[in-house]
Design an enzyme around this catalytic site. Sequence first.
Site, short mmCIF file in Angstrom:
data_model
loop_
_atom_site.label_atom_id
_atom_site.label_comp_id
_atom_site.label_asym_id
_atom_site.label_seq_id
_atom_site.Cartn_x
_atom_site.Cartn_y
_atom_site.Cartn_z
N GLY A 114 0.83 -1.19 0.00
CA GLY A 114 0.00 0.00 0.00
C GLY A 114 0.86 1.24 0.00
O GLY A 114 2.07 1.19 0.18
N GLY A 143 0.06 9.09 1.78
CA GLY A 143 0.79 10.32 1.85
C GLY A 143 1.92 10.27 2.86
O GLY A 143 2.89 11.02 2.76
N PHE A 144 1.83 9.40 3.82
CA PHE A 144 2.85 9.35 4.86
C PHE A 144 3.96 8.37 4.54
O PHE A 144 4.95 8.32 5.22
CB PHE A 144 2.22 8.94 6.18
N VAL A 181 3.76 1.10 2.49
CA VAL A 181 3.58 -0.03 3.40
C VAL A 181 4.04 -1.31 2.72
O VAL A 181 3.73 -1.57 1.57
CB VAL A 181 2.09 -0.18 3.79
N LYS A 233 5.52 0.19 7.78
CA LYS A 233 5.25 1.46 7.12
C LYS A 233 6.54 2.25 7.11
O LYS A 233 7.08 2.60 8.15
CB LYS A 233 4.16 2.22 7.88
N ASP A 277 -6.40 12.10 7.92
CA ASP A 277 -6.43 11.44 6.61
C ASP A 277 -7.26 10.17 6.68
O ASP A 277 -6.86 9.11 6.22
CB ASP A 277 -5.00 11.13 6.15
#
Length: 849
Positions: free
Chosen positions: A537, A540-541, A544, A562, A659
């Site tokens: 995945g 924005g951060f 993953v 992550k 988010d």
Amino acid sequence: MRCLQARGRGLLLLLVIVSFTVDVSTSIAAGDAINRTLSIRDGDTLVSGGGTFELGFFSLGGSNNKYLATRFKNIPFDNVVWVANRRAPLNESTGVLKFSEAGNLIVEDKAGGVVWKSSAGAAAVSNPVAQLLDTGNLVIRDGDSNGSSSSSLDYFWQSFEEPGNTLIAGMKLGVNRKKGLRLELTSWRSADDPSPGNYTFGLEPGLLPRLILRRGTTVLYSSSFWNGRRFSGIPDFLFSEIYTSVVASDENGDYYSFELIGSNQSTIVVQADGKVRRLAWSSRTSTWNDFLTGPADDCDPFGACGPYGVCNTSSSPICQCPRGFRPRSQQDWYLRYTSGGCVREETLQCGGGDGFLTLRQVKMPDARNMTVNIGVGLDECRERCLSTCSCTAYAGSQIGDGRSGCLTWSGALVDTRTVANGREELYLRVPGHLADPTTAESTAENKSKRSKVTVVTATVVPVVLLFLLCACGIWIKERTKDTMVRTTTTADGDMKRKHFNASLNIVGEDAAAGLPLLDFETIALATDNFSPSSKVGEGGFGTVYKEKWQGILDDGQEVAVKRLSWISIQGTNEFINEAKLIAKLQHKNLVRLVGFCVHGEERMLIYEYMQNSSLDSFIFDEIKRALLDWSTRLDIILGIAKGLMYLHHDSRYKIIHRDLKASNILLDGAMNPKISDFGTARIFGADQNMEKTKRVIGTYGYMSPEYAINGTISIKSDVFSFGICTLEVLSGVRNRGNGSHWNLLTYAWKLWQEGNCLEFLDATVSNSFYTAQIARCIQIALLCVQEQAIDRPTMSTVVMMLSNENFPLPQPKRPGFLILASGNVTAVSSPSKQEYTKNELTITLVDGR
Ligand SMILES: *[C@@H]1O[C@H](CO)[C@@H](O)[C@H](O)[C@H]1NC(C)=O
Ligand SMILES: *[C@@H]1O[C@H](CO)[C@@H](O)[C@H](O)[C@H]1NC(C)=O
Ligand SMILES: *[C@@H]1O[C@H](CO)[C@@H](O)[C@H](O)[C@H]1NC(C)=O
Ligand SMILES: *[C@@H]1O[C@H](CO)[C@@H](O)[C@H](O)[C@H]1NC(C)=O
Ligand SMILES: *[C@@H]1O[C@H](CO)[C@@H](O)[C@H](O)[C@H]1NC(C)=O
Ligand SMILES: *[C@@H]1O[C@H](CO)[C@@H](O)[C@H](O)[C@H]1NC(C)=O
Ligand SMILES: *[C@@H]1O[C@H](CO)[C@@H](O)[C@H](O)[C@H]1NC(C)=O
Ligand SMILES: *[C@@H]1O[C@H](CO)[C@@H](O)[C@H](O)[C@H]1NC(C)=O
């Protein structure tokens, strides 16, 4: 040719016109596309730009039924490659293909009944266009964006994602994880009945993907795996002058497809009788010619000779037991009933004394009990197998990108066969006295051999590690300091968590928080150095990853990693303090943080892994959405509400998510929703207070107007995002916040005002019993998305509204979308610096506003 012009009229009016004028003629006679005003009727066709394919209503075989189908235009027979209404034929020549109001393609019969509907619509765009491309792909795209420049990512729907029984060039078999699609061919019932038959053919994903033919869930045929260049053990399968096969993996999935060479034409068809045929068209002779058919010989059926049996079509009987094995039942074997397979005549000595028998020119056994170790040579592979009692065989192979791989099997070996001119060798574990001399020798000289292996790995492993590190460009200098440490641990094959004081300033476990600080290279190895194929995945951060073959945690719990994408605003200590804080947030509707990693500029958070991926992979997926009945949907909505309430009100730290969206809601094995990414907002935003922010983090379509425009964040901006999520769960339609007038909010608001709530519900949900609950749920969602933040309820009120049917609900005021639609769009879409990726990804607007 007659076209209707209806721009600027209301959509309802438009529909009325279309339905009244169908009988006259709204059809087009030529062209490759239709839009909301155009439709095609039986007798008309769309012809792709290059003239290769045509789409229209055709009969199949000897039947009089009509199907909307795509076929080769210049091939006169056996030319149908895709059928839309394969389950629901039209029995008269009255079919019409057009757009529905929700932007879906639909096929209607004479009475206006919908016999087929595309699984995803373009509700959010005002001018959807369905175009037959020259690849044979029928796509729905936004007609207002430039047609030629739109890529497959911009398609709302495409026929290539609903495969029938035929694979044509450019089409993919495999899995699309992002959309939760299994792309596989399904046989027809018969030559004139395209409804799904008993056979499927597709790519089994994995580190070493295979092509598999099934009847129901039974494997009938399995190719050997793709080793990066070809399917091992099938020397001829890939190479021909007319097409090239491709197996590709990216963050979204694993695929098999092929490309044509020159102007040749070729297809793969799964026939109604369960045969898979690779065909090539010869225009000179006007015939389809067979390239390959499978299952082809007596050894092809899966597991023909049972466990440990080896199939060889030139021997008699075709099933043979290797040296040291005998048929499980000699009687059955005489009668050629061989699926019982072979058993060992003598048990293995786990402690030592075993050796290996070399089987040459074989197709590798079934891969389900196979383990892949990358970067491990053949000698070490043998050692690994000998030192593991359950290991029954090993082999060497190339892995995708050309690195060597060590394959080891546990348990019985199934589906081993010989392949004429094959190149693979399989080493089967047997008692030492039965082993081939070379391998027996190695057990006799076990001591010296072992020390040799250590020397080899001690020199090779650092090189491999250095390569890994160079490849990601990180901290080579720091690495070399502790090479010695890593060499020994890796030579042991132990990639578990280690504590390297040399590589990190602070390493260890914070006993109070119980949150382990994990070691960078453990994570790098477990995720194959953050390879695209372990990526699950992106947001924005950061990105993953899922660990691929090695437990990151000692207890073997599956985890997701992550990797935060921004150079952190924070120092190491602040980050660690934040991570510990997040770890203290524990609620059944929040994804649990189980560890973290600091490495130079890198920041990583390790979460528990969620089996059912994210909510968006269900609600927007045509097949999986049907698994969500009304009560499951309601539970999901309530679960999200409770998780968010905990973040806002109940935890000791008030946390604004910023988010919240369907792809940030993960589902565990029991479909319990868990909010993810809740801590990341805090990690990045610790220097910002709750009123105004310089950095707007969020996702178009989920951002409240005051946040998108002024950067004002509060718990009410999360409430807005929650309202959007709820509407998406209810409708199964993605809110495309692209500033267009036609989006999910407008649609919901319109139906609400018309008192027509039930229409909003996803059609796969049977709703007859729950009318009041459904209407209530939509009303709560609309309360959450009201334009003024102050009007929106808090999450604790929302939880009460959802869980208590008698809790009074106010009338919702108009939703916040209208701000976007009424002129202020530019304030959102053109800040001084912006990273904008299509609606699904998080956007980042960095701007002092
Ligand atoms: C549909 O396409 C036709 C022909 O290209 C065009 O005249 C018409 O304006 C289009 N309709 C819409 C709604 O864009
Ligand atoms: C088509 O099917 C409908 C419903 O199954 C049936 O009522 C009708 O008579 C059929 N028409 C023809 C021409 O067979
Ligand atoms: C779309 O095409 C038009 C005319 O061909 C051009 O002016 C415009 O810049 C294009 N837009 C994009 C986003 O490529
Ligand atoms: C599919 O399998 C079932 C059960 O084995 C059988 O009855 C049926 O005829 C098969 N259908 C086709 C199209 O072969
Ligand atoms: C494939 O196409 C090329 C170019 O059109 C042609 O030269 C070649 O002969 C074709 N191959 C076969 C096997 O027909
Ligand atoms: C298959 O069997 C034939 C006949 O027994 C033998 O000559 C051949 O070597 C076998 N093939 C392999 C790969 O073992
Ligand atoms: C894998 O091995 C286990 C243990 O030997 C066995 O029970 C299981 O059936 C095997 N699975 C497959 C698919 O061969
Ligand atoms: C090495 O082989 C000898 C026999 O040659 C045996 O006695 C000894 O136990 C073996 N050692 C190991 C570690 O397998």
